[in-house]
Design an enzyme around this catalytic site. Structure first.
Site, PDB file in Angstrom:
ATOM      1  N   ARG A   1      24.201  46.199  44.658  1.00  0.00           N
ATOM      2  CA  ARG A   1      23.938  46.919  45.843  1.00  0.00           C
ATOM      3  C   ARG A   1      23.557  48.307  45.670  1.00  0.00           C
ATOM      4  O   ARG A   1      24.203  48.910  44.858  1.00  0.00           O
ATOM      5  CB  ARG A   1      25.468  46.816  46.512  1.00  0.00           C
ATOM      6  CG  ARG A   1      25.656  45.462  47.056  1.00  0.00           C
ATOM      7  CD  ARG A   1      26.871  45.310  47.797  1.00  0.00           C
ATOM      8  NE  ARG A   1      26.922  44.011  48.008  1.00  0.00           N
ATOM      9  CZ  ARG A   1      28.153  43.375  48.730  1.00  0.00           C
ATOM     10  NH1 ARG A   1      28.862  43.928  49.520  1.00  0.00           N
ATOM     11  NH2 ARG A   1      28.114  42.069  48.878  1.00  0.00           N
TER      12      ARG A   1
ATOM     13  N   ARG B   1      33.376  51.241  44.498  1.00  0.00           N
ATOM     14  CA  ARG B   1      32.106  51.032  45.093  1.00  0.00           C
ATOM     15  C   ARG B   1      31.178  51.427  44.068  1.00  0.00           C
ATOM     16  O   ARG B   1      30.748  52.446  43.651  1.00  0.00           O
ATOM     17  CB  ARG B   1      31.863  51.945  46.223  1.00  0.00           C
ATOM     18  CG  ARG B   1      30.572  51.851  46.968  1.00  0.00           C
ATOM     19  CD  ARG B   1      30.375  52.980  48.268  1.00  0.00           C
ATOM     20  NE  ARG B   1      31.546  53.010  49.112  1.00  0.00           N
ATOM     21  CZ  ARG B   1      31.377  52.083  50.091  1.00  0.00           C
ATOM     22  NH1 ARG B   1      30.599  50.953  50.084  1.00  0.00           N
ATOM     23  NH2 ARG B   1      32.635  51.870  51.040  1.00  0.00           N
TER      24      ARG B   1
ATOM     25  N   GLU C   1      39.010  47.385  52.422  1.00  0.00           N
ATOM     26  CA  GLU C   1      38.413  46.096  52.166  1.00  0.00           C
ATOM     27  C   GLU C   1      38.286  45.215  50.920  1.00  0.00           C
ATOM     28  O   GLU C   1      37.944  46.019  49.921  1.00  0.00           O
ATOM     29  CB  GLU C   1      37.356  46.183  52.806  1.00  0.00           C
ATOM     30  CG  GLU C   1      36.341  44.690  52.834  1.00  0.00           C
ATOM     31  CD  GLU C   1      34.974  44.788  53.414  1.00  0.00           C
ATOM     32  OE1 GLU C   1      34.577  45.924  53.803  1.00  0.00           O
ATOM     33  OE2 GLU C   1      34.301  43.783  53.241  1.00  0.00           O
TER      34      GLU C   1
ATOM     35  N   SER D   1      35.906  39.410  52.747  1.00  0.00           N
ATOM     36  CA  SER D   1      35.648  39.343  54.001  1.00  0.00           C
ATOM     37  C   SER D   1      35.113  37.864  54.520  1.00  0.00           C
ATOM     38  O   SER D   1      34.393  37.168  53.406  1.00  0.00           O
ATOM     39  CB  SER D   1      34.337  40.257  54.202  1.00  0.00           C
ATOM     40  OG  SER D   1      33.711  40.370  55.278  1.00  0.00           O
TER      41      SER D   1
ATOM     42  N   ARG E   1      37.132  45.249  42.777  1.00  0.00           N
ATOM     43  CA  ARG E   1      38.011  45.647  43.652  1.00  0.00           C
ATOM     44  C   ARG E   1      39.648  44.772  43.401  1.00  0.00           C
ATOM     45  O   ARG E   1      40.608  45.425  43.643  1.00  0.00           O
ATOM     46  CB  ARG E   1      37.680  45.552  45.047  1.00  0.00           C
ATOM     47  CG  ARG E   1      36.546  46.666  45.430  1.00  0.00           C
ATOM     48  CD  ARG E   1      36.451  46.380  46.832  1.00  0.00           C
ATOM     49  NE  ARG E   1      35.098  47.358  47.118  1.00  0.00           N
ATOM     50  CZ  ARG E   1      34.473  47.757  48.305  1.00  0.00           C
ATOM     51  NH1 ARG E   1      35.185  47.283  49.579  1.00  0.00           N
ATOM     52  NH2 ARG E   1      33.643  48.588  48.553  1.00  0.00           N
TER      53      ARG E   1
END
Length: 418
Positions: A255, A270, A342, A345, A383
């Site tokens: 990403r 991140r 988060e 998901s 994460r």
RNA sequence: GGAGGGGUGGCAGAGCGGCUGAAUGCGCCAGUCUUGAAAACUGGAGUGGGUUCACGCCCACCGCGGGUUCGAAUCCCGCCCCCUCCGCCA
């Protein structure tokens, strides 16, 4: 992509559904209906002419076979051919414009999708520490090497080193075994994909600024194996009896994180590259709501067994993304940050991706129909490592890791490094 | 990277530019026969779009996209994919 027949038969329902999302032009549905009418008119005109052209061509052949002179007929047919070409091009153009507009519309939110983010439940004990908690970077020390990662590849890249590597592999192995028992076929998919796959999953056109592009080869680095898994049955008609089809993809994810400069800059929360185990289901339309709950239950099972405190959020319609009709996030408690963040998901994309990718199913009798697809994070490794280290920390800076992972080669503890 | 061969229905495999959406075989579905099954025989069976209350009719699709032609599965061009040989390579 939305069902054009639905838009035609019940435009009000589509208008009202889309109006719940903040990001749709209220006139879009009417514009689409106008384009549809235009396309149908153009198509009919072109096809009528084409039918006559074919008829004439057969007459010419018959005349020639009978030894007659077809010169005049051919001359007339030549003019008709020009007209056919023109009308056909007009119809094709109308069709293209219709499809382009249709592709811009996001999915219609599920009635049970929350108007705004809504915490459904909190699960697990937020640890009460009699010492000041450290964050994952402090706890991991040199095992998460940000400096050298940045030297190699720039910011938001890290080397994972030592014990943490075995922890990752154990986590992945444990997760894949669990998913296999839940009926998911493990898959290691390609991560370099064509544009069609990103279009088909609704990431294009929507999140292009987030995706790495390799123009020399016209390939993209997928941000999630969802892209590859969704495309697994692209263009296929599946026998209804073979549904549901469940896959567990394991792959790195890429990403660009454009526009997030300055946000979450510490550690590996991140980053541009991380590994992830992703669940993906192709199901009968009647089953997708239940499947969504099922994927959420598996995510919760994983977090619970890893003893990570978390809460479940029903994501608000404004944050759904183009393809999701409904989405749950699981947010883990991170002592190092003192907040829920988060971790996983899961989305029900209903027929939105399946229609774009042309994934259908067929009952024993009857026409093919579009399947529903769903995706959910099983384990986002980076994460999860954060959540495990921060929640398992002790006053001396060591980390106690879940016993379930030890059987798969994970260390039971991480000792503090100096 | 170099040289060649090939992509047709679920599979195999035909297809002089003119009723070819496509022969034939296998497989599949239904029926006849049979106590039942097999065999045999008969019939059926692709996807999308348009139109119609409906029966039906029309159009498109032979890897994808263009072109030539009155007419393209068939001829031409580009792209994608697969295979063989050489080279290189984890």
């Amino acid at each position: 992509m939305l069902d054009l027949r639905l838009i035609r038969s019940d435009p009000d329902a589509v208008r009202e559904g889309l109006a719940r999302r903040g990001d749709v032009d209220p006139g879009a549905v009417d514009a689409l209906l106008a384009l549809d009418a235009e396309r149908r008119g153009a198509t009919e005109a072109a096809e009528t002419l084409r039918a006559r052209q074919k008829e004439d061509a057969r007459a010419i052949a018959a005349a020639q076979n009978a030894g007659e002179d077809a010169g005049a007929a051919i001359a007339a047919a030549r003019e008709l051919a020009t007209e056919v070409k023109l009308r056909t091009a007009q119809a094709a153009d109308a069709d293209r414009r219709l499809l382009a507009s249709l592709a811009l519309l996001p999915n219609i939110p599920d009635p049970t999708a929350a108007p705004a983010d809504e915490v459904i439940r909190e699960v697990g004990e937020v640890p009460v520490l009699d010492f000041s908690p450290q964050d994952h970077l402090a706890l991991a020390g040199a095992r998460v090497d940000m400096e050298r990662g940045a030297r190699l590849s720039g910011s938001r890249f890290a080397y994972l080193r030592g014990d943490l590597v075995f922890l990752e592999l154990a986590l992945v192995q444990w997760t894949l075994r669990k998913l296999e028992r839940h009926g998911f076929e493990p898959v290691v998919p390609p991560v370099l994909v064509r544009e069609e796959a990103l279009y088909g999953t609704g990431f294009l056109p929507d999140t292009e600024q987030q995706i790495y592009h390799l123009p020399a080869d016209e390939l993209y680095l997928a941000g999630t194996s969802e892209v590859a898994l969704a495309s697994l049955h692209a263009g296929e008609i599946l026998a209804a009896a073979t549904l549901p089809r469940r896959y567990a993809g394991f792959s790195p994810c890429f990403r660009r994180e454009a526009g997030t400069a300055g946000r979450d800059t510490r550690g590996i929360f991140r980053v541009h590259q991380f590994d992830k185990v992703e669940m993906f289901s192709f199901v009968h339309p009647d089953e997708s709501a239940a499947e969504h709950e099922r994927l959420l239950a598996i995510e919760e099972e994983i977090l619970t067994e890893l003893r990570i405190p978390y809460r479940v959020v029903n994501i608000g319609v404004d944050d759904l993304g183009a393809s999701a009709a409904k989405k749950y996030d699981c947010e883990a408690w991170l002592p190092g940050q003192g907040q829920y963040r988060e971790l996983t998901s899961t989305s029900n994309t209903t027929d939105f991706q399946a229609r774009r990718l042309n994934v259908r199913f067929r009952e024993a009798t009857g026409r093919p129909a579009v399947v529903h697809t769903l995706n959910g994070t099983a384990v986002a490794v980076g994460r999860t490592l954060i959540a495990l280290t921060e929640n398992g920390q002790r006053a001396d800076g060591s980390v106690v890791l879940p016993e379930v992972l030890a059987a798969h080669g994970a260390p039971r503890r991480l000792e503090p490094l100096d």
